[in-house]
Design an enzyme around this catalytic site. Structure first.
Site, PDB file in Angstrom:
ATOM      1  N   ASN A  10       2.677   4.279   6.416  1.00 21.00           N
ATOM      2  CA  ASN A  10       1.193   4.238   5.826  1.00 21.00           C
ATOM      3  C   ASN A  10       1.369   4.308   4.201  1.00 21.00           C
ATOM      4  O   ASN A  10       0.318   4.533   3.762  1.00 21.00           O
ATOM      5  CB  ASN A  10       0.550   5.620   6.509  1.00 21.00           C
ATOM      6  N   ILE A  25      -1.369   4.848  -0.696  1.00 22.69           N
ATOM      7  CA  ILE A  25      -1.351   5.478   0.480  1.00 22.69           C
ATOM      8  C   ILE A  25      -2.663   4.940   1.307  1.00 22.69           C
ATOM      9  O   ILE A  25      -3.651   4.646   0.877  1.00 22.69           O
ATOM     10  CB  ILE A  25      -1.734   7.034   0.283  1.00 22.69           C
ATOM     11  N   CYS A  26      -2.379   4.627   2.796  1.00 21.21           N
ATOM     12  CA  CYS A  26      -3.554   4.194   3.699  1.00 21.21           C
ATOM     13  C   CYS A  26      -3.998   5.421   4.497  1.00 21.21           C
ATOM     14  O   CYS A  26      -3.161   5.843   5.464  1.00 21.21           O
ATOM     15  CB  CYS A  26      -2.858   3.295   4.384  1.00 21.21           C
ATOM     16  N   LEU A  27      -5.103   5.881   4.090  1.00 23.44           N
ATOM     17  CA  LEU A  27      -5.621   7.188   4.732  1.00 23.44           C
ATOM     18  C   LEU A  27      -6.926   7.083   4.794  1.00 23.44           C
ATOM     19  O   LEU A  27      -7.674   6.966   3.642  1.00 23.44           O
ATOM     20  CB  LEU A  27      -5.085   8.403   3.903  1.00 23.44           C
ATOM     21  N   GLN A  64       0.371   0.269   6.018  1.00 25.23           N
ATOM     22  CA  GLN A  64       0.291   0.066   4.490  1.00 25.23           C
ATOM     23  C   GLN A  64       1.466  -0.777   4.207  1.00 25.23           C
ATOM     24  O   GLN A  64       1.368  -2.007   3.360  1.00 25.23           O
ATOM     25  CB  GLN A  64       0.321   1.324   3.550  1.00 25.23           C
TER      26      GLN A  64
END
Lengths: 196, 596
Positions: free
Chosen positions: A79, A87-89, A122
Site C-alpha cells: 500500500n 500511501i493508500c489509506l 498502491q
C-alpha cells in the site's frame, strides 16, 4: 487560520509529552505546516527494528480536510509506492475525520505496516510479489528495512555474509527487473548505484 | 439581385405544390397565404407545439425545491416522521419513494441507521439492537487504521462521551470544562453543538467543517465529525450553523453563500436521481428541464428531445453580442451541444464518432497512395505517366502493375499486363475503398460547410446590426421595422444547424425512395437558405430598402417553412419507423442484408 495553528502546535506539544507511543513529530523548516513524523517499525513484521520517516503537509483547510502524508523512508509494502512513498489509506482520503490527529494518523500508518491490504494496492508490483510469494516478499521487505530504515537485516545471518550475498541477488531483492538494470549498466552506471 | 428574385419566385410555386403533400403543416400554410409582409413575421405562439417538438417544462430552482418538498411531505405523512428525517431518508434512497417505503416497512431501524438518521443504539428502538453488530462492522472498511482506532468503539458501550475520549483527545476525557476536540479551544464562552450522538464540537469548527464539505467537496451528505460516527446532519442543523448571526458581516455573507450552495447541491442531487429531469448544462444556470417523454432510452429512437430551459445568455459575457443572448438549448437525450434535429441521438453520435476517428485519414491514404515496391515509401501519384521513379530509393516501377519498369521492355507508357492475374482484384478493392471515401467526403464537406457557415452567422449578425443602424438613419424606417434583418439572420443560423445534421442523417440512410424524398426536402431547404444568405450579404442602398425589406421578409418566411417541413417530416418518419439505416444504430433494427 488561527485555529489551525493552535491545533497543530498543540498536537506537536502533545506528541512531545507522550513518551509511550514512540511517535515523534519534528519541524522540517520554520513552518509548522510542513512536518516530519517518524515511528519504529512494528514488532513481529519485516519492518521490525527500522525507523520510518513520514513527510507531513498540513493543508489550509486542516483539520476539516485530511493531512497529506507520504513516506520519506523507502518502504517495501503493497500500500506504499516503492518509488514515491505515496500511501493508500482510507483515513487519508474519504474516511478522514476532523477528530483524527497527526499522532493517531501516524499510529494508523504504523498499523498499516502490520496488516497490508494487497487487494487494494498502491504499488501493483509489490502487491503481486506479496500475493504470489509471501516469503520472498518478506525477504525483500527485511532487506529494504535494513538498507533504508536502519533495520537489523536477516535474523539468522551475520552482517558480513549478507553483504557478500547481497551482490548476488541485490537486483532481485530490490524488486527490479534484471534486464532494466543491465540496460542502465550498459549506459555506464555502476551496478550498485543502479540498484539503489 | 434580379436573378435571385426570380429563383425565389420559382421556389415559391414549388413550395406550394409541395405543401399539399405534407401532413400537419397545412394549418400553417393558410397563415402564410394571408401573411402581410408589412406585418413582419408570423410568430407562432409559445404555447403551440409543433409536431416535431415535444412537451417539456422548464423549472426554476424554487420549483424543483417544491417538488422535493412534496415528496418529503408524502413520506412524512406515511411514516409519521419529521421533515428533516424524511429528507435524509429520501436522499439516501436517491428519491426512490417506492423502494424507500418497501425497505422502511421491512426494517425501519436498519434504513434509519443507513441514512444516518439514528445511531445503532438501544435507545432508538428495540429492533435496533438486532442490527447492531452487523452494521457496526459492515460500514467501515477492514483497514488496519480503523481497526486500531476503533479498538474502544468496538465495545458495546454507545455512550458518545466515551467515543469522544477515544479519539485521542489528549486532554482529560471528562468534558468539564469543555474543550473542543478539534481546535482545542477551551474558552468558557464557547458554543457547543452536537447531533443526537452527542459528539460535542464548538460552533466554529462545525461551521468550518460544513463549509469545507459543501464548498470544497460539493457534498450534501455531511456526517458527524467524530471518527466513525455515521450520523448525518439534518438540514435544520446545517441551516442553524450557517445562518446563525455572527459579528463579522463578511463571514455571515460567506455562510449565507454556503447555505445557498448547499440548497443547490440538494436540488442537483434530486435532479440527477430523477430520469425525467435534467439540469441545464449552461454555465451558472440553475434551471431544470422536465421532459418525461424523453426519459427512457427507447424513446430516443423516435424523438429528438431538444429542450430549452428558457433562460438566455451566459453570466459574465456581454449581453449585446448574439452569443450573450443565446438561448439555453440542449438535447435532453444525449450530451451533444445544442440542437441536432432532425437526426436522432444514436445516429448523431455515430456520425460525430466517425468524424473524430482518424480512420478516414487512413482511408484516404489507402485510396490515393501506393507503396514503393522496393523501399515501401508511401507515394501519391499526382500526374504524369505510369513510369514511376521513387524519389527516395530511385527504383523504377510501373504504377499500374507495380512491377519493375525494366520488364516492360519497349511497351512504354502502356502496361500490357494490366488485366492479368490478381492485379485486377487489387484494383477493384482499391476503387471500392475510394468510392466509400468519396461518399463520406461528400457528406462531410457539406456538414462542415454548414457548421462553418452557422458560426460565421455570428459575424454576419454584427454586419447586419450595422446595416440596421444605417437603415434607420438613411430611411424613415423605425427601429421595429428594421427588425426583419435580425429575424432573417436568426432563421439562417437555425436552418444551417438543421441542414448540417441532415447530412449526417443522409450519410447513414439506406438507399430507397424514402431517402430520395428526404434529400429533396433537404435540397429545397438548402437552396432557400443560400438565397437568403446571399441576399443578406448584398449591399444596401437607400432607394432599394423597401424592395429589400420585402424580399428578405418574403424569403425568411419561406425558409422558416421549409425548415419546419424538414423537421416535421423527419420527426413523423421516426414515429412511423420510416427511416432505415445502412449501419447498425442503437435501438433500431439491423440493416437489411442486400443493401448493406
Amino acid at each position: 487560520m488561527d485555529a489551525r495553528l493552535r491545533r497543530v502546535n498543540k498536537e506537536i506539544a502533545d506528541c512531545k509529552n507522550d513518551k509511550t507511543s514512540n511517535i515523534k513529530i519534528e519541524l522540517i523548516d520554520e513552518s509548522p505546516f510542513h512536518l516530519k513524523g517518524s515511528f519504529p517499525g512494528p514488532e513481529g513484521t519485516p519492518y521490525e527494528g527500522g525507523h520510518f520517516e513520514v513527510d507531513i503537509v498540513i493543508p489550509d483547510s486542516y483539520p476539516f480536510q485530511p493531512v497529506k502524508m507520504k513516506f520519506i523512508t523507502k518502504v517495501y509494502h503493497p500500500n506504499v509506492s516503492s518509488a514515491s512513498g505515496a500511501i493508500c489509506l482510507d483515513i487519508l482520503k474519504d474516511a478522514w475525520s476532523p477528530v483524527l490527529t497527526l499522532k493517531s494518523t501516524l499510529i494508523s500508518l504504523q498499523s498499516l505496516l502490520c496488516s497490508p491490504e494487497p487487494n487494494d494496492p498502491q504499488d501493483a508490483e509489490v502487491a503481486k510479489h506479496y500475493t504470489t510469494s509471501k516469503n520472498s516478499f518478506d525477504d525483500t521487505a527485511i532487506y529494504w528495512t535494513q538498507i533504508y530504515a536502519g533495520g537489523p537485516g536477516p535474523k539468522k545471518k551475520g552482517k558480513a555474509s549478507v553483504v557478500q550475498e547481497s551482490s548476488r541477488d541485490e537486483i532481485a531483492i530490490a524488486g527490479l527487473e534484471r534486464a532494466h538494470v543491465e540496460q542502465f549498466e550498459a549506459l555506464g552506471f555502476e551496478k550498485s548505484k543502479v540498484v539503489r | 439581385m434580379s436573378s435571385d428574385y426570380e429563383i425565389s419566385d420559382d421556389d415559391e410555386s414549388y413550395y406550394y405544390d409541395d405543401e399539399d403533400m405534407m401532413d400537419g403543416t397545412q394549418d400553417d400554410e393558410e397563415d402564410i397565404d394571408m401573411a402581410d409582409f408589412g406585418d413582419d413575421f408570423r410568430v407562432a405562439p409559445k404555447s403551440k407545439r409543433k409536431s416535431y417538438e415535444l412537451d417539456y417544462d422548464s423549472l426554476t430552482q424554487k420549483a424543483v425545491e417544491q417538488l422535493m418538498e412534496s415528496d418529503v411531505d408524502y413520506i412524512c405523512g406515511i411514516f409519521g416522521v419529521e421533515t428533516s428525517t424524511a429528507a435524509l431518508l429520501l436522499r439516501h434512497m436517491s428519491w426512490n419513494k417506492e423502494r424507500l417505503i418497501e425497505l422502511y416497512m421491512d426494517n425501519p431501524s436498519k434504513i434509519l441507521v443507513a441514512a444516518g438518521v439514528t445511531v445503532e443504539e438501544p435507545s432508538a428502538q428495540g429492533a435496533a439492537i438486532r442490527s447492531h453488530s452487523s452494521t457496526s462492522s459492515g460500514r467501515r472498511p477492514t483497514r488496519s487504521a480503523s481497526k486500531l482506532l476503533g479498538m474502544g468503539s468496538g465495545s458495546k458501550s454507545p455512550k458518545p462521551t466515551h467515543n469522544l475520549a477515544l479519539t485521542k483527545a489528549p486532554k482529560p476525557p471528562k468534558p468539564i470544562p469543555f474543550v473542543c476536540p478539534i481546535c482545542y479551544d477551551d474558552s468558557p464562552d464557547l458554543r457547543q453543538l452536537s447531533l443526537d450522538c452527542e459528539h460535542c464540537f464548538c460552533s466554529g469548527c462545525w461551521t468550518a467543517y460544513v463549509g469545507s464539505k459543501i464548498n470544497d467537496e460539493a457534498e450534501h451528505d455531511i456526517r458527524c465529525m467524530a471518527e466513525g460516527c455515521t450520523l448525518a446532519t439534518p438540514d435544520t442543523f446545517v441551516r442553524a450553523i450557517l445562518m446563525s448571526p455572527t459579528v463579522d458581516h463578511e463571514e455571515q455573507a460567506a455562510n449565507a453563500a454556503t447555505w445557498a450552495r448547499f440548497q443547490e447541491l440538494l436540488v442537483r442531487h434530486f435532479v440527477a436521481s430523477n430520469p425525467n429531469l435534467k439540469y441545464c448544462p449552461y454555465p451558472s444556470c440553475t434551471n431544470t428541464v422536465s421532459c418525461p417523454s424523453a426519459s427512457s432510452k427507447a424513446s430516443l429512437t423516435t424523438i429528438v428531445p431538444v429542450v430549452s430551459c428558457g433562460a438566455r445568455g451566459i453570466a459574465g459575457s456581454s449581453q449585446g453580442s448574439s452569443l450573450g443572448s443565446k438561448e439555453h438549448k440542449f438535447c435532453f437525450g444525449c450530451a451533444i451541444e445544442s440542437d441536432h434535429r432532425p437526426v436522432v441521438c444514436g445516429v448523431a453520435k455515430l456520425w460525430l464518432k466517425k468524424c473524430r476517428d482518424d480512420s478516414e485519414t487512413a482511408n484516404w491514404i489507402k485510396s490515393n497512395t501506393k507503396e514503393c515496391p522496393k523501399c515501401m515509401s508511401t507515394i501519391e501519384k499526382n500526374g504524369g505517366c505510369n513510369h514511376m521513379t521513387c524519389k527516395k530509393c530511385k527504383h523504377d516501377f510501373c504504377w499500374v502493375c507495380m512491377g519493375p519498369w525494366s520488364e516492360h521492355g519497349t511497351s512504354w507508357y502502356s502496361c500490357n499486363r494490366y488485366d492479368e492475374k490478381g492485379g485486377s482484384d487489387a484494383r477493384d478493392a482499391q476503387s471500392r475503398s475510394r468510392a466509400s471515401l468519396e461518399r463520406y467526403l461528400h457528406y462531410y464537406n457539406r456538414w462542415a460547410n454548414h457548421e462553418q457557415s452557422a458560426k460565421l452567422s455570428v459575424e454576419l449578425y454584427a454586419k447586419t446590426e450595422k446595416k440596421m443602424e444605417d437603415m434607420q438613419i438613411t430611411s424613415s424606417l423605425t427601429w421595429i421595422e428594421v427588425q426583419f434583418m435580425k429575424k432573417a439572420v436568426e432563421e439562417v443560423e437555425k436552418c444551417r444547424t438543421t441542414l448540417k445534421w441532415t447530412y449526417a442523417m443522409a450519410y447513414y440512410l439506406a438507399k430507397g425512395n424514402e431517402k430520395e424524398l428526404f434529400e429533396d426536402n433537404q435540397r429545397d431547404l438548402e437552396r432557400a437558405v443560400e438565397d437568403l444568405s446571399e441576399l443578406l450579404e448584398s449591399p444596401i442602398e437607400a432607394e432599394n430598402i423597401p424592395t429589400m425589406r420585402q424580399q428578405v421578409t418574403d424569403k425568411t418566411v419561406y425558409v422558416q417553412n421549409r425548415n419546419e417541413i424538414v423537421l416535421a417530416d423527419t420527426a413523423a418518419g421516426f414515429v412511423e419507423g420510416r427511416w432505415k439505416w445502412d449501419v447498425q444504430v442503437e435501438g433500431f433494427d439491423a440493416p437489411e442484408g442486400p443493401d448493406y
